[in-house]
Design an enzyme around this catalytic site. Structure first.
Site, short mmCIF file in Angstrom:
data_model
loop_
_atom_site.label_atom_id
_atom_site.label_comp_id
_atom_site.label_asym_id
_atom_site.label_seq_id
_atom_site.Cartn_x
_atom_site.Cartn_y
_atom_site.Cartn_z
N GLU A 1 0.81 -0.83 0.14
CA GLU A 1 0.03 0.20 0.23
C GLU A 1 1.01 1.30 0.09
O GLU A 1 0.65 2.18 0.70
CB GLU A 1 -0.78 -0.23 1.13
CG GLU A 1 -2.04 -1.14 1.21
CD GLU A 1 -2.71 -1.78 2.32
OE1 GLU A 1 -2.65 -0.26 2.97
OE2 GLU A 1 -3.75 -2.51 1.88
N ASN B 1 2.22 -5.55 -3.04
CA ASN B 1 0.67 -5.54 -3.20
C ASN B 1 -0.39 -4.60 -2.58
O ASN B 1 0.53 -3.23 -1.46
CB ASN B 1 1.02 -5.85 -1.46
CG ASN B 1 -0.48 -6.94 -1.22
OD1 ASN B 1 -1.17 -7.80 -2.33
ND2 ASN B 1 -0.94 -7.40 -0.47
N HIS C 1 -9.87 -5.83 -2.72
CA HIS C 1 -11.17 -5.91 -1.62
C HIS C 1 -12.50 -5.06 -2.29
O HIS C 1 -12.25 -3.68 -2.96
CB HIS C 1 -10.55 -4.65 0.14
CG HIS C 1 -9.88 -5.46 0.18
ND1 HIS C 1 -9.92 -6.92 1.44
CD2 HIS C 1 -8.58 -5.25 0.89
CE1 HIS C 1 -8.91 -7.08 1.74
NE2 HIS C 1 -8.43 -6.50 1.61
N GLU D 1 -5.72 -10.93 -1.26
CA GLU D 1 -6.76 -10.84 0.36
C GLU D 1 -8.81 -10.54 -0.67
O GLU D 1 -9.36 -9.60 -0.08
CB GLU D 1 -5.87 -8.91 0.74
CG GLU D 1 -5.01 -9.48 0.67
CD GLU D 1 -4.93 -7.95 1.53
OE1 GLU D 1 -5.95 -7.42 2.25
OE2 GLU D 1 -2.90 -7.85 1.76
N ASP E 1 -12.15 -10.19 -1.20
CA ASP E 1 -13.30 -10.20 -0.44
C ASP E 1 -14.51 -9.25 -1.32
O ASP E 1 -13.50 -8.44 -1.48
CB ASP E 1 -13.21 -9.74 0.71
CG ASP E 1 -12.47 -8.81 1.69
OD1 ASP E 1 -13.04 -7.44 1.05
OD2 ASP E 1 -12.35 -9.16 3.18
C1 XIL Z 1 -6.37 -6.78 8.65
C2 XIL Z 1 -6.77 -7.30 9.86
O1 XIL Z 1 -7.22 -8.39 8.70
C3 XIL Z 1 -7.37 -7.22 10.29
O2 XIL Z 1 -7.22 -8.05 11.72
C4 XIL Z 1 -6.19 -5.93 11.52
O3 XIL Z 1 -7.22 -5.54 12.20
C5 XIL Z 1 -6.60 -5.47 10.05
O4 XIL Z 1 -5.67 -5.05 8.89
N1 XIL Z 1 -5.11 -4.59 3.39
C6 XIL Z 1 -3.86 -5.22 4.15
C7 XIL Z 1 -4.12 -6.63 5.70
O5 XIL Z 1 -3.01 -6.16 3.46
O6 XIL Z 1 -2.80 -6.63 5.62
C8 XIL Z 1 -5.07 -5.65 6.11
O7 XIL Z 1 -5.85 -6.66 7.02
C9 XIL Z 1 -6.68 -5.71 5.25
C10 XIL Z 1 -6.05 -4.77 4.45
#
Ligand code: XIL
Length: 320
Positions: A132, A173, A209, A240, A242
Site C-alpha cells: 500500500e 501488494n 477488497h 486478499e 473479499d
Molecule cells: C487487516 C487484518 O485482517 C485485520 O485483522 C487488522 O486489524 C487490520 O489489517 N490490507 C492488508 C491487510 O494488506 O494486512 C489488512 O488486514 C487488510 C487490508
C-alpha cells in the site's frame, strides 16, 4: 462440486488460499476447513507477520504469532504467502514517530527485513515486501518511509528481502490497483522503479477488497493483470479477495450479485497464465475483518458465519 484448491490446481493455478489469524484457530470447525488442502492450498497470516508484532521495539524480534500459522501451513502441506514487511499501517510508533536520517531509516528497514525474512527463509512461497505505497490518485502515500527516503525505500526493501531469501517470490501488494486508472498506472510505475534500481520484483499482489454490485468487470480485471505482466513481473495474484455488502442484512438477490462479482475475479485469474492464485481474506464471514473496519458492512466471504457455503462459493467452484 469439488473443492476449491483442488479445482484451482487442476485449472493450472498454484493455489486457492485463505488468510487466517491466530485466535480463530481455536475454533475446531474453522480449523478443520482451513486445514483441508483440497479446499485451501495456501494460507496468509492476517496479522502475525506485521511489523508491530515482529519488531515491537527496536531490535526485539518476536515470531510467535507468525510461526503458529506458518507451522500450521507446513504441517498441512500448504503454501504460505508471507505478509508484510514494509507498510505504513500496523507499524510500531518507534518507527513511525522517530526523526530518522536517511542512513538510519535505511538501516532500520534493512535490519527488520533481514531478521524477519531470514527467520522464515524457505517457508514463504512469497513475501509482500511493500504494501500500500500509493494514494488513490497514484501519488505516493505519506509515511515515515516516504517522508525520509522518498521512493528509495521501495527498492531498498526489495533488495533486502532478496538478499535474505533469494528463493521467495517478492511482491508489491496494494488495493484498488485491480482495475484501470491512476493507481494501477502508478503500480506499473513501481515495477519500473524497482527494476531501474537494479532490484528484483517477481509479482504484483492485487488485494481485491471489493463491494457487491460495484466490483470491476472481468475484461478490465484481465487487461490489468496482463498490463503488470507486460511491465515485467513474472506473476500476479489476487491476494486478499473479499466482496462486501455495504448494507446488511444481505438478500437472496444480493448473494447472486456477489456470486457474479466473485465469478469475474475468478475468470480473470483463469484467463491469465501468470495469475498464480487467489487468496480470500478469510473464508468465513465469522472472522472477516470487514465489520470492524467498515461499520455496518460485511457478508464479504465465501462461507457465512455458520460455515455454510454461500452462492459465491458454488459459482467459484463451478468456474474453476
Ligand atoms: C487487516 C487484518 O485482517 C485485520 O485483522 C487488522 O486489524 C487490520 O489489517 N490490507 C492488508 C491487510 O494488506 O494486512 C489488512 O488486514 C487488510 C487490508
Amino acid at each position: 462440486l469439488a473443492q476449491l484448491n483442488k479445482l484451482a490446481e487442476a485449472a493450472g493455478k498454484l493455489y486457492l488460499g485463505s488468510a487466517t489469524d491466530n485466535s480463530e484457530l481455536s475454533n475446531s470447525s474453522y480449523l478443520a476447513i482451513i486445514s483441508d488442502t483440497d479446499e485451501f492450498g495456501e494460507i496468509t497470516p492476517g496479522n502475525g507477520q506485521k511489523w508491530q508484532y515482529t519488531e515491537p521495539s527496536q531490535g526485539t524480534f518476536s515470531y510467535t504469532s507468525g510461526d503458529q500459522i506458518v507451522d500450521l501451513a507446513e504441517a498441512n502441506g500448504q503454501l504460505v504467502r508471507c505478509h508484510t514487511l514494509v507498510w505504513h499501517s500496523q507499524l510500531p510508533s518507534w518507527v513511525s514517530s522517530g526523526s530518522w536520517t536517511t542512513a538510519q531509516l535505511t538501516s532500520i528497514i534493512q535490519t527488520h527485513i533481514a531478521n524477519e525474512v531470514s527467520h522464515y527463509k524457505g517457508q514463504c512461497y512469497s513475501w509482500d515486501v511493500v504494501n500500500e505505497a500509493l494514494n488513490e490518485d497514484g501519488t505516493y502515500r505519506t509515511s515515515v518511509f516516504y517522508t525520509v527516503l522518498g521512493t528509495d525505500y521501495i527498492p531498498i526493501a526489495f533488495e533486502a528481502a532478496a538478499a535474505a531469501d533469494p528463493a521467495a517470490k517478492l511482491y508489491y501488494n496494494d488495493y484498488n490497483i485491480e482495475y484501470s486508472g491512476a493507481k494501477h498506472t502508478a503500480a506499473v510505475g513501481i515495477i519500473d522503479l524497482i527494476q531501474t534500481a537494479g532490484a528484483k520484483i517477481d509479482g504484483v499482489g492485487l488485494q481485491a477488497h471489493f463491494i457487491v454490485g460495484s466490483s470491476p468487470g472481468q475484461a478490465d480485471l484481465t487487461n490489468v493483470l496482463k498490463a503488470y505482466v507486460a511491465a515485467g513481473v513474472s506473476e500476479v495474484a489476487y491476494t486478499e479477495l473479499d466482496i462486501r455488502f455495504t448494507t446488511l442484512p444481505y438478500t437472496a438477490a444480493g448473494l447472486q450479485q456477489q456470486a457474479s462479482d466473485y465469478a469475474a475475479v475468478t475468470k480473470a485469474c483463469l484467463a491469465v497464465n501468470e495469475c498464480v492464485g487467489i487468496t480470500i481474506w478469510d473464508f468465513t464471514d465469522k472472522y472477516s475483518w470487514i465489520p470492524s473496519t467498515f461499520a455496518g458492512q460485511g457478508g464479504a466471504c465465501l462461507y457465512d458465519e455458520n460455515f455454510s457455503k454461500k452462492p459465491a462459493w458454488t459459482t467459484v467452484s463451478s468456474i474453476l
